[in-house]
Design a protein around this motif. Structure first.
Motif, short mmCIF file in Angstrom:
data_model
loop_
_atom_site.label_atom_id
_atom_site.label_comp_id
_atom_site.label_asym_id
_atom_site.label_seq_id
_atom_site.Cartn_x
_atom_site.Cartn_y
_atom_site.Cartn_z
N ILE A 179 0.83 -1.17 -0.15
CA ILE A 179 0.22 -0.03 0.00
C ILE A 179 0.70 1.15 0.10
N ASP A 180 1.43 1.57 -1.13
CA ASP A 180 2.38 2.52 -1.32
C ASP A 180 1.63 4.06 -1.76
N VAL A 181 2.24 4.95 -1.46
CA VAL A 181 1.94 6.17 -1.91
C VAL A 181 3.07 7.17 -2.40
N GLU A 182 2.81 8.07 -3.13
CA GLU A 182 3.82 9.05 -3.54
C GLU A 182 3.22 10.54 -3.37
N LEU A 183 3.82 11.02 -2.27
CA LEU A 183 3.07 12.21 -2.04
C LEU A 183 3.49 13.28 -3.03
N ALA A 184 2.49 14.17 -3.30
CA ALA A 184 2.89 15.06 -4.46
C ALA A 184 3.18 16.57 -3.54
N LEU A 185 3.96 17.36 -4.29
CA LEU A 185 4.21 18.74 -3.61
C LEU A 185 2.92 19.52 -3.27
N GLY A 186 2.80 20.19 -2.51
CA GLY A 186 1.67 20.77 -2.12
C GLY A 186 1.67 22.50 -2.09
N ALA A 187 0.58 23.03 -1.90
CA ALA A 187 0.65 24.48 -1.90
C ALA A 187 1.00 25.17 -0.73
N ARG A 188 1.58 26.05 -0.75
CA ARG A 188 2.15 26.89 0.50
C ARG A 188 1.69 28.48 0.52
N PHE A 189 1.88 29.29 1.45
CA PHE A 189 1.54 30.58 1.54
C PHE A 189 2.91 31.13 2.01
N SER A 190 3.14 32.38 1.45
CA SER A 190 4.36 33.22 2.26
C SER A 190 3.91 34.74 2.19
N GLY A 191 4.67 35.45 3.06
CA GLY A 191 4.48 36.79 3.17
C GLY A 191 5.19 37.49 4.17
N GLN A 192 4.88 38.61 4.50
CA GLN A 192 5.71 39.26 5.52
C GLN A 192 4.82 40.01 6.49
N VAL A 193 5.17 39.98 7.73
CA VAL A 193 4.26 40.48 8.84
C VAL A 193 4.93 41.53 9.43
N SER A 213 1.94 34.05 -2.82
CA SER A 213 2.94 34.99 -2.00
C SER A 213 2.21 36.31 -1.81
N GLY A 214 2.90 36.72 -1.17
CA GLY A 214 2.36 38.04 -0.92
C GLY A 214 1.03 38.34 0.33
N VAL A 215 0.98 37.34 0.88
CA VAL A 215 -0.07 37.35 1.84
C VAL A 215 0.43 37.89 3.25
N ASN A 216 0.56 39.16 3.18
CA ASN A 216 1.09 40.13 4.28
C ASN A 216 0.06 40.46 5.24
N ALA A 217 0.53 40.92 6.42
CA ALA A 217 -0.15 41.42 7.58
C ALA A 217 0.50 42.88 8.25
N VAL A 218 -0.31 43.54 8.85
CA VAL A 218 0.21 44.51 9.62
C VAL A 218 -0.33 44.42 10.62
N LEU A 219 0.46 44.22 11.80
CA LEU A 219 -0.27 44.09 13.32
C LEU A 219 -0.14 45.26 14.00
N ALA A 220 -1.42 45.48 14.56
CA ALA A 220 -1.51 46.69 15.65
C ALA A 220 -0.77 46.35 17.28
N ARG A 221 -0.28 47.54 17.46
CA ARG A 221 0.14 47.20 18.99
C ARG A 221 -0.76 47.24 19.96
N GLY A 222 -0.75 46.31 20.88
CA GLY A 222 -1.69 45.81 21.87
C GLY A 222 -1.55 46.85 22.95
N GLY A 223 -2.35 46.92 23.94
CA GLY A 223 -2.35 47.43 24.92
C GLY A 223 -1.74 46.91 26.39
N GLU A 224 -1.25 47.63 27.57
CA GLU A 224 -0.51 46.82 28.38
C GLU A 224 -1.36 46.91 29.78
N ILE A 225 -0.74 46.03 30.83
CA ILE A 225 -0.96 46.24 32.13
C ILE A 225 -0.03 46.07 32.92
N ARG A 226 0.38 46.94 33.74
CA ARG A 226 1.86 47.19 34.36
C ARG A 226 1.48 47.43 35.83
#
Length: 449
Positions: free
Chosen positions: A137-151, A232-245
């Motif tokens: 019961i053999d299989v050959e795994l195919a190359l898959g899709a991926r995502f890339s980007g910058q945060v 490619s180009g799956v980018n994100a810009v993250l907002a700074r969160g609040g703090e508790i001190r």
């Protein structure tokens, strides 16, 4: 059907049936007729095997691929991992038909079901006889899709080590990545062609989000990927969160307390950490909203009453001065023995106050002694919950009655809250298939008095 869907459905049905039995346990025993799950022998209780070899598209063996067998009605039957040569063997199977899933744990190749199918719904069953061995019961795994980007972060610059998670159309986590020092990422393992949603998790003081700037998985914008391409180009810009001190000190001496666990939990975030040598703490990456902030010790040997405050955060600002002054708590201690005064080790002792705001388990040591610390002043009940002895409440009260209340005045110790437990009886048996006589695994058994 999608991976695990039938397994989850079967388990959910079984849990519903068991819940009905538990509820009925508080009433007179009643016969309940309900649709039962298909009866089957435990699929991993036999001696049959399925084996084969897994290779990668383009050549070479696939190492450490998880190969899982399920019955055709979705019950887990066995698993193995390919070796350095790509070989696997799933053992202990009973006669029947099985669906095989091949899941690479890393790399660029995609998961598949036998034989070259994207899901269990279309998978080719592998049939094995009682005590038989199916090879090849053999299989050959195919190359898959991926995502890339910058945060990146609002205001410029990459936040460090942001986790990126890919979900399939069923909401399963199927691939992930962690951003590098420049904020770049490429997800792995490879994925079959399909529609996916991507989460950028909070970290480094920044708020998480879903693509494209959406607040939840349900609202996330789907992305279509076609294997073996990289989207490619799956980018994100993250907002700074609040703090508790704030600062945590000893209420008696005013000195700072180090190593105190402080956590903040709310609808828009969670963070936790330990106070430093000056008693200071900082909780980051919190969205705007209300939070319950707790200060507690992680060690039973440190006898301090945990503290709680409600705090409002307005991101990206810091809410400061959220300080705690922790006081010594009361203690309940005692000894648990069996017949003849033999000390009992590892007995669970559950202690709670009247409103449930304090709940804690303590466990007896080899001498049968237990101790619960950090208790605020008040009235408590003690419930002794052994595995092989009859449970009871203090003071020699049955488990289904209220135990005698115990008054604790912090920081005093209430000692000699003891129990002598009687050994309980047991009921043992075996459940088999009425037709085949084979054992049945996972059948719920309830006892009603």
């Amino acid at each position: 059907m999608p991976r695990h869907q039938s397994v989850l459905a079967a388990r959910t049905t079984l849990l519903v049936l068991l819940a009905a039995v538990v509820i009925l346990g508080s009433w007179q025993p009643t016969r309940v007729m309900a649709a039962m799950l298909p009866a089957s022998c435990a699929p991993n209780s036999g001696s049959a095997t399925i084996s084969g070899n897994v290779t990668l598209a383009g050549g070479g063996p696939a190492n450490l691929v998880e190969v899982t067998a399920y019955t055709t009605y979705g019950v887990y039957a066995g698993v193995d991992y390919t070796d350095a040569s790509g070989n696997y063997q799933i053992t202990g199977l009973i006669a029947g038909s099985y669906l095989l899933r091949f899941s690479p744990r890393s790399g660029d190749h995609a998961e598949e079901w036998y034989n070259d199918q994207p899901s269990a719904l279309t998978a080719t069953p592998v049939t094995v006889a009682d005590g038989g061995s199916v090879t090849g019961i053999d299989v050959e795994l195919a190359l898959g899709a991926r995502f890339s980007g910058q945060v990146t972060a609002e205001g410029g610059g990459p936040p460090q080590s942001i986790e990126v998670v890919v979900y399939d159309s069923d909401g399963r986590q199927v691939a992930r990545a962690t951003t590098d020092a420049s904020g770049n990422y490429t997800t792995r393992p490879g994925l079959p062609s399909g529609s996916y949603r991507i989460e950028f998790r909070s970290g480094s003081g920044y708020l998480g989000s879903f693509y494209n700037g959406k607040p939840s998985l349900a609202e996330a914008e789907p992305l279509v990927a076609t294997a073996p391409t990289v989207v490619s180009g799956v980018n994100a810009v993250l907002a700074r969160g609040g703090e508790i001190r704030g600062t945590v000190t000893d209420a008696t001496t005013g000195l700072p307390l180090s190593g105190i666990y402080v956590s903040a939990s709310g609808e828009n975030g969670f963070d936790a950490g330990l106070t430093d040598s000056s008693g200071n703490y900082v909780l980051r990456g919190l969205g705007s909203g209300s939070y319950q902030v707790w200060a507690r010790t992680l060690l039973d040997s440190v006898n301090l009453v945990e503290q709680e405050r409600t705090v409002t955060v307005s991101a990206p600002s810091a809410t400061t001065g959220v300080d705690f002054a922790m006081s010594p708590g009361g203690t309940i201690t005692g000894r648990v023995t069996g017949p003849g005064g033999t000390p009992l080790d590892g007995i669970a002792v559950f202690i709670s106050n009247q409103d449930g705001s304090y709940q804690k388990y303590a466990y007896t040591n080899a001498s049968g002694v237990y101790q619960a610390t950090g208790m605020p002043s008040g009235e408590y009940t003690v419930f002794f919950r052994p595995a092989d002895y009859i449970p009871e409440r203090y003071n020699d009260r049955p488990a289904d009655e209220q135990g005698d209340p115990i008054t604790v005045t912090a920081p005093e110790t209430v000692a000699n809250i003891d129990a002598q437990l009687a050994r309980g009886g047991g009921i043992r048996g075996k459940v088999t298939d009425a037709t085949t006589g084979q054992p049945l695994e996972g059948v719920g058994v309830s006892i009603l008095d």
